[in-house]
Design a protein around this motif. Structure first.
Motif, PDB file in Angstrom:
ATOM      1  N   LYS A  54       0.828  -1.207   0.000  1.00 48.29           N
ATOM      2  CA  LYS A  54       0.000   0.000   0.000  1.00 48.29           C
ATOM      3  C   LYS A  54       0.866   1.263   0.000  1.00 48.29           C
ATOM      4  N   MET A  55       1.895   1.281   0.834  1.00 46.97           N
ATOM      5  CA  MET A  55       2.763   2.457   0.919  1.00 46.97           C
ATOM      6  C   MET A  55       3.597   2.620  -0.349  1.00 46.97           C
ATOM      7  N   LEU A  56       4.093   1.519  -0.908  1.00 44.64           N
ATOM      8  CA  LEU A  56       4.858   1.599  -2.148  1.00 44.64           C
ATOM      9  C   LEU A  56       3.992   2.168  -3.262  1.00 44.64           C
ATOM     10  N   ALA A  57       2.791   1.677  -3.391  1.00 43.83           N
ATOM     11  CA  ALA A  57       1.883   2.178  -4.433  1.00 43.83           C
ATOM     12  C   ALA A  57       1.603   3.665  -4.233  1.00 43.83           C
ATOM     13  N   ALA A  58       1.351   4.061  -2.995  1.00 42.09           N
ATOM     14  CA  ALA A  58       1.057   5.478  -2.707  1.00 42.09           C
ATOM     15  C   ALA A  58       2.253   6.370  -3.024  1.00 42.09           C
ATOM     16  N   GLU A  62       2.659   9.374  -5.834  1.00 42.70           N
ATOM     17  CA  GLU A  62       3.067  10.735  -5.471  1.00 42.70           C
ATOM     18  C   GLU A  62       4.289  11.177  -6.271  1.00 42.70           C
ATOM     19  N   LEU A  63       5.280  10.286  -6.393  1.00 39.00           N
ATOM     20  CA  LEU A  63       6.485  10.626  -7.151  1.00 39.00           C
ATOM     21  C   LEU A  63       6.162  10.821  -8.635  1.00 39.00           C
ATOM     22  N   GLU A  64       5.203  10.057  -9.134  1.00 36.70           N
ATOM     23  CA  GLU A  64       4.761  10.239 -10.515  1.00 36.70           C
ATOM     24  C   GLU A  64       4.043  11.584 -10.670  1.00 36.70           C
ATOM     25  N   ALA A  65       3.182  11.916  -9.724  1.00 37.65           N
ATOM     26  CA  ALA A  65       2.464  13.196  -9.760  1.00 37.65           C
ATOM     27  C   ALA A  65       3.429  14.380  -9.684  1.00 37.65           C
ATOM     28  N   GLU A  66       4.548  14.198  -8.991  1.00 44.08           N
ATOM     29  CA  GLU A  66       5.565  15.245  -8.875  1.00 44.08           C
ATOM     30  C   GLU A  66       6.453  15.334 -10.108  1.00 44.08           C
ATOM     31  N   GLY A  67       6.292  14.392 -11.040  1.00 43.35           N
ATOM     32  CA  GLY A  67       7.102  14.402 -12.253  1.00 43.35           C
ATOM     33  C   GLY A  67       8.495  13.832 -12.054  1.00 43.35           C
ATOM     34  N   MET A  68       8.678  13.022 -11.015  1.00 43.04           N
ATOM     35  CA  MET A  68       9.981  12.427 -10.732  1.00 43.04           C
ATOM     36  C   MET A  68      10.088  10.997 -11.249  1.00 43.04           C
ATOM     37  N   SER A  76       2.428  -7.259 -22.249  1.00 42.00           N
ATOM     38  CA  SER A  76       2.985  -8.608 -22.282  1.00 42.00           C
ATOM     39  C   SER A  76       2.051  -9.504 -21.496  1.00 42.00           C
ATOM     40  N   VAL A  77       2.340 -10.788 -21.494  1.00 42.60           N
ATOM     41  CA  VAL A  77       1.531 -11.717 -20.709  1.00 42.60           C
ATOM     42  C   VAL A  77       2.438 -12.321 -19.652  1.00 42.60           C
ATOM     43  N   PRO A  78       2.219 -12.058 -18.376  1.00 43.25           N
ATOM     44  CA  PRO A  78       1.230 -11.102 -17.871  1.00 43.25           C
ATOM     45  C   PRO A  78       1.670  -9.653 -18.119  1.00 43.25           C
ATOM     46  N   VAL A  79       0.716  -8.749 -17.987  1.00 43.71           N
ATOM     47  CA  VAL A  79       1.017  -7.324 -18.157  1.00 43.71           C
ATOM     48  C   VAL A  79       2.044  -6.920 -17.119  1.00 43.71           C
ATOM     49  N   ARG A  80       3.012  -6.122 -17.529  1.00 45.81           N
ATOM     50  CA  ARG A  80       4.094  -5.697 -16.642  1.00 45.81           C
ATOM     51  C   ARG A  80       4.062  -4.182 -16.522  1.00 45.81           C
ATOM     52  N   VAL A  81       4.344  -3.696 -15.340  1.00 47.77           N
ATOM     53  CA  VAL A  81       4.429  -2.258 -15.107  1.00 47.77           C
ATOM     54  C   VAL A  81       5.862  -1.933 -14.726  1.00 47.77           C
ATOM     55  N   GLU A  82       6.429  -0.944 -15.399  1.00 47.15           N
ATOM     56  CA  GLU A  82       7.797  -0.529 -15.111  1.00 47.15           C
ATOM     57  C   GLU A  82       7.809   0.924 -14.681  1.00 47.15           C
ATOM     58  N   TYR A  83       8.723   1.227 -13.784  1.00 43.94           N
ATOM     59  CA  TYR A  83       8.899   2.588 -13.282  1.00 43.94           C
ATOM     60  C   TYR A  83      10.295   3.055 -13.646  1.00 43.94           C
ATOM     61  N   GLY A  89      13.818  13.386 -11.665  1.00 42.01           N
ATOM     62  CA  GLY A  89      14.195  12.398 -10.656  1.00 42.01           C
ATOM     63  C   GLY A  89      15.668  12.050 -10.714  1.00 42.01           C
ATOM     64  N   ARG A  90      16.193  11.858 -11.931  1.00 38.95           N
ATOM     65  CA  ARG A  90      17.621  11.524 -12.088  1.00 38.95           C
ATOM     66  C   ARG A  90      18.514  12.675 -11.641  1.00 38.95           C
TER      67      ARG A  90
END
Length: 115
Positions: A54-58, A62-68, A76-83, A89-90
């Motif tokens: 839950k905390m990782l997702a949150a 937040e970091l995505e909303a901040e543009g970081m 793909s099968v299964p669907v993969r999400v990459e960050y 951020g860099r």
């Protein structure tokens, strides 16, 4: 050595926002892991054992909303999400490296080590 900030300033809103964002619980650790090459949710979760799903997702949201951080769904099968870190951020790499070195010097055994 040049001064990093104007000591005459009593409050700097941009600095305050940056410290609050990066200083949120787990945010700095997530950013560091992304700098080290983690890109998938499961990699981040494994690298930070005390962090709940839950905390990782949150924090990632937040970091995505901040543009970081960017989130990419890989078809793909299964669907993969990459960050991944954005340029914003860099740009924290030097800061995170210096903070990591400071932590290694003053807390080599973790936060319970007396200083």
């Amino acid at each position: 050595m040049s001064e990093p900030y104007d000591k005459g300033d009593t409050f700097c809103p941009s600095y305050h926002h940056a410290v609050e964002m990066i200083g949120k619980r787990w945010s700095g650790v997530i950013l560091r892991e992304l700098l080290l090459g983690a890109s998938r949710y499961s990699q981040l979760r494994s690298a930070i054992p005390s962090l709940t799903d839950k905390m990782l997702a949150a924090r990632l949201q937040e970091l995505e909303a901040e543009g970081m951080v960017t989130r990419t769904v890989v078809d793909s099968v299964p669907v993969r999400v990459e960050y991944a870190l954005t340029d914003k951020g860099r740009d924290l790499e030097a800061t995170i490296t210096v903070l990591s070195e400071w932590a290694d010097r003053w807390y080599p055994d973790g936060p319970d080590r007396p200083v």
